[in-house]
Design a protein around this motif. Structure first.
Motif, short mmCIF file in Angstrom:
data_model
loop_
_atom_site.label_atom_id
_atom_site.label_comp_id
_atom_site.label_asym_id
_atom_site.label_seq_id
_atom_site.Cartn_x
_atom_site.Cartn_y
_atom_site.Cartn_z
N PRO A 179 13.98 84.90 17.17
CA PRO A 179 13.81 85.52 18.49
C PRO A 179 15.07 86.25 18.92
N HIS A 180 14.90 87.32 19.67
CA HIS A 180 16.01 88.08 20.23
C HIS A 180 15.83 88.11 21.75
N ALA A 181 16.73 87.43 22.44
CA ALA A 181 16.59 87.26 23.89
C ALA A 181 17.70 88.00 24.63
N ALA A 182 17.46 88.24 25.90
CA ALA A 182 18.43 88.90 26.77
C ALA A 182 18.47 88.15 28.09
N PRO A 183 19.62 88.18 28.79
CA PRO A 183 19.71 87.48 30.09
C PRO A 183 18.74 88.09 31.11
N ARG A 184 18.23 87.24 31.98
CA ARG A 184 17.34 87.69 33.05
C ARG A 184 18.13 87.85 34.34
N LEU A 185 17.86 88.93 35.07
CA LEU A 185 18.53 89.16 36.34
C LEU A 185 18.04 88.18 37.41
N ASP A 186 16.81 87.67 37.24
CA ASP A 186 16.26 86.75 38.24
C ASP A 186 16.36 85.30 37.78
N ALA A 187 17.25 85.02 36.82
CA ALA A 187 17.37 83.68 36.25
C ALA A 187 17.62 82.62 37.33
N GLY A 188 16.92 81.50 37.20
CA GLY A 188 17.13 80.38 38.09
C GLY A 188 16.37 80.43 39.40
N GLN A 189 15.77 81.55 39.71
CA GLN A 189 15.00 81.62 40.95
C GLN A 189 13.81 80.67 40.88
N VAL A 190 13.46 80.10 42.01
CA VAL A 190 12.37 79.12 42.07
C VAL A 190 11.17 79.74 42.78
N ARG A 191 10.04 79.67 42.13
CA ARG A 191 8.78 80.10 42.74
C ARG A 191 8.00 78.86 43.17
N ARG A 192 7.52 78.87 44.39
CA ARG A 192 6.80 77.72 44.93
C ARG A 192 5.33 78.08 45.18
N PHE A 193 4.49 77.09 44.94
CA PHE A 193 3.05 77.29 45.06
C PHE A 193 2.44 76.11 45.83
#
Length: 246
Positions: free
Chosen positions: A226-240
């Motif tokens: 796999p080839h991955a890249a950092p996410r700009l929204d890393a760590g954000q929490v989505r609630r449902f």
């Protein structure tokens, strides 16, 4: 505004009153669930637009003269020994979490008993907003099926890259939903409807990396890299919010 609440209530009534899914044949693996769900929508008098076997999503509900227009992707799975046959599910088309034309989409997931051409009672049902499964936009759509030429000793063979995605089912993310009928919506929607009662909250954290590509070595029995890249929204929490009908 969303049709999902009315559709959920209609589905709940059908499930609790024993309206079974009816296979078209003993070999029917998918249409019985789509037919059952489409009948619930049609009974509400809502505009219904099936997309066909390879369409995405399976159904559009609503039209340009009656907002909103929402997509519904229907998945079903057998119940074995009191539990879902699998913890995840496969999707060959654009994954049901993928927004299309800036419209909301929902995953309708049904667990059933029975087999063959016999009626299939519904054990558990969940209608979940796409964001519970995946919030990325564009990744699945741009990931196309491809044929790589030049394979084999004479160079006239090819390798077929067959697109398929796998995600955890709603019952893996919400195991207390087994045996229940539930509606899962983004917390920011906060619907105020006396016919619904909130029974729980789910949180999902955005991963720190995004899978951008992968490579495969054809010269040996090795796993893909796999080839991955950092996410700009890393760590954000989505609630449902998780709802049932009281």
């Amino acid at each position: 505004m969303t049709y999902s609440i009315e559709i959920f209530l209609a589905a709940h009534q059908a499930m609790t009153t024993g309206v079974d899914m009816i296979p078209r044949s003993a070999n029917d693996k998918e249409y019985f669930a789509q037919d059952w769900f489409a009948a619930r929508v049609a009974a509400l008098g809502l505009p219904l637009h099936p997309q066909g076997r390879v369409g995405d999503p399976d159904l559009w509900v609503g039209d340009d003269t009656q907002a909103p227009v929402e997509g519904y992707e229907i998945k079903s799975m057998a119940l074995r020994n009191g539990r879902p046959a699998r913890k995840d599910y496969d999707s060959r088309s654009i994954n049901p979490a993928e927004p299309k034309d800036d419209r909301d989409c929902f995953l309708v997931f049904l667990l059933y008993t029975g087999s063959g051409g016999k009626p299939r009672p519904i054990h558990s049902l969940c209608i979940a907003h796409r964001d519970l499964i995946n919030t990325d936009q564009g990744g699945a759509a741009s990931h196309i099926e491809e044929k790589i030429e030049g394979f084999g000793s004479y160079g006239d063979g090819a390798i077929r890259s067959r697109k398929q995605h796998r995600f955890p089912s709603p019952f893996t993310l919400d195991p207390t939903g087994l045996g229940r009928c539930r509606l899962i919506l983004p917390a920011e929607w906060a619907p105020a409807d006396a016919r619904l009662v909130q029974v729980g909250t789910l949180e999902r954290s955005i991963a720190y990396t995004r899978l951008d590509a992968y490579s495969i070595d054809l010269g040996g029995n090795t796993r893909p890299t796999p080839h991955a890249a950092p996410r700009l929204d890393a760590g954000q929490v989505r609630r449902f919010q998780v709802f049932e009908q009281p």
